[in-house]
Design a protein around this motif. Structure first.
Motif, short mmCIF file in Angstrom:
data_model
loop_
_atom_site.label_atom_id
_atom_site.label_comp_id
_atom_site.label_asym_id
_atom_site.label_seq_id
_atom_site.Cartn_x
_atom_site.Cartn_y
_atom_site.Cartn_z
N GLY A 7 -7.91 16.87 5.99
CA GLY A 7 -7.06 18.00 6.29
C GLY A 7 -5.85 17.70 7.15
O GLY A 7 -5.04 18.58 7.42
N LYS A 8 -5.69 16.46 7.63
CA LYS A 8 -4.54 16.11 8.46
C LYS A 8 -3.29 15.91 7.59
O LYS A 8 -3.39 15.69 6.39
CB LYS A 8 -4.83 14.84 9.26
N ALA A 9 -2.12 15.98 8.23
CA ALA A 9 -0.86 15.81 7.52
C ALA A 9 -0.76 14.40 6.95
O ALA A 9 -1.14 13.42 7.60
CB ALA A 9 0.31 16.07 8.46
N MET A 10 -0.26 14.33 5.72
CA MET A 10 -0.07 13.04 5.06
C MET A 10 1.40 12.64 5.16
O MET A 10 2.28 13.49 5.25
CB MET A 10 -0.49 13.12 3.60
N GLN A 11 1.67 11.34 5.16
CA GLN A 11 3.02 10.81 5.20
C GLN A 11 3.54 10.67 3.78
O GLN A 11 2.88 10.10 2.91
CB GLN A 11 3.04 9.45 5.90
N GLU A 12 4.75 11.19 3.53
CA GLU A 12 5.38 11.06 2.22
C GLU A 12 5.91 9.65 2.05
O GLU A 12 6.28 8.97 3.00
CB GLU A 12 6.53 12.05 2.08
N GLY A 13 5.93 9.16 0.84
CA GLY A 13 6.47 7.85 0.53
C GLY A 13 6.42 7.61 -0.95
O GLY A 13 6.50 8.55 -1.74
N LYS A 14 6.25 6.36 -1.34
CA LYS A 14 6.17 6.01 -2.75
C LYS A 14 5.31 4.77 -2.92
O LYS A 14 5.19 3.95 -2.02
CB LYS A 14 7.55 5.78 -3.33
N VAL A 15 4.71 4.67 -4.09
CA VAL A 15 3.98 3.47 -4.46
C VAL A 15 4.93 2.65 -5.33
O VAL A 15 5.53 3.17 -6.28
CB VAL A 15 2.69 3.82 -5.25
N VAL A 16 5.13 1.39 -4.96
CA VAL A 16 6.07 0.51 -5.64
C VAL A 16 5.31 -0.64 -6.29
O VAL A 16 4.48 -1.28 -5.65
CB VAL A 16 7.11 -0.06 -4.64
N TYR A 17 5.61 -0.88 -7.57
CA TYR A 17 4.97 -1.98 -8.29
C TYR A 17 6.02 -2.93 -8.84
O TYR A 17 7.04 -2.49 -9.38
CB TYR A 17 4.12 -1.44 -9.44
N ASN A 18 5.77 -4.20 -8.70
CA ASN A 18 6.61 -5.23 -9.30
C ASN A 18 5.64 -6.30 -9.80
O ASN A 18 4.78 -6.76 -9.03
CB ASN A 18 7.57 -5.81 -8.26
N PRO A 19 5.71 -6.70 -11.07
CA PRO A 19 4.71 -7.64 -11.62
C PRO A 19 4.60 -8.95 -10.84
O PRO A 19 3.54 -9.52 -10.76
CB PRO A 19 5.21 -7.90 -13.04
N SER A 20 5.69 -9.38 -10.22
CA SER A 20 5.63 -10.67 -9.53
C SER A 20 5.15 -10.56 -8.09
O SER A 20 4.78 -11.57 -7.50
CB SER A 20 7.00 -11.34 -9.57
#
Length: 79
Positions: A7-20
């Motif tokens: 129930g605590k606040a979550m931090q916004e961001g992004k998941v980043v993928y690069n094959p290498s």
């Protein structure tokens, strides 16, 4: 967004993928460093999630919107 577990606040961001270089969580404004190191990711508030692998196609820029709860160590990913 609040964590569905604690129930605590979550931090916004992004998941980043690069094959290498693998899979990483980055906060808003974060980017993959020129020289990929765990320290370089963590220095900007990110988390190295996994090394090189093949997750298949993501968005055209290799990212997915995500929210992280550092308390529960959970990530909610939008797709």
């Amino acid at each position: 967004m609040n964590c569905p577990v604690c129930g605590k606040a979550m931090q916004e961001g992004k998941v980043v993928y690069n094959p290498s270089v693998g899979l990483h969580f980055l906060p808003p404004g974060g980017s993959l460093p020129y020289v990929m190191t765990k320290h370089g990711i963590e220095k900007q508030g990110g988390i190295a999630l996994d090394g090189p692998n093949n997750l298949g196609p993501l968005k055209s820029d290799g990212t997915l919107p995500a929210y992280i709860c550092r308390e529960c160590r959970k990530i909610v990913v939008e797709y």
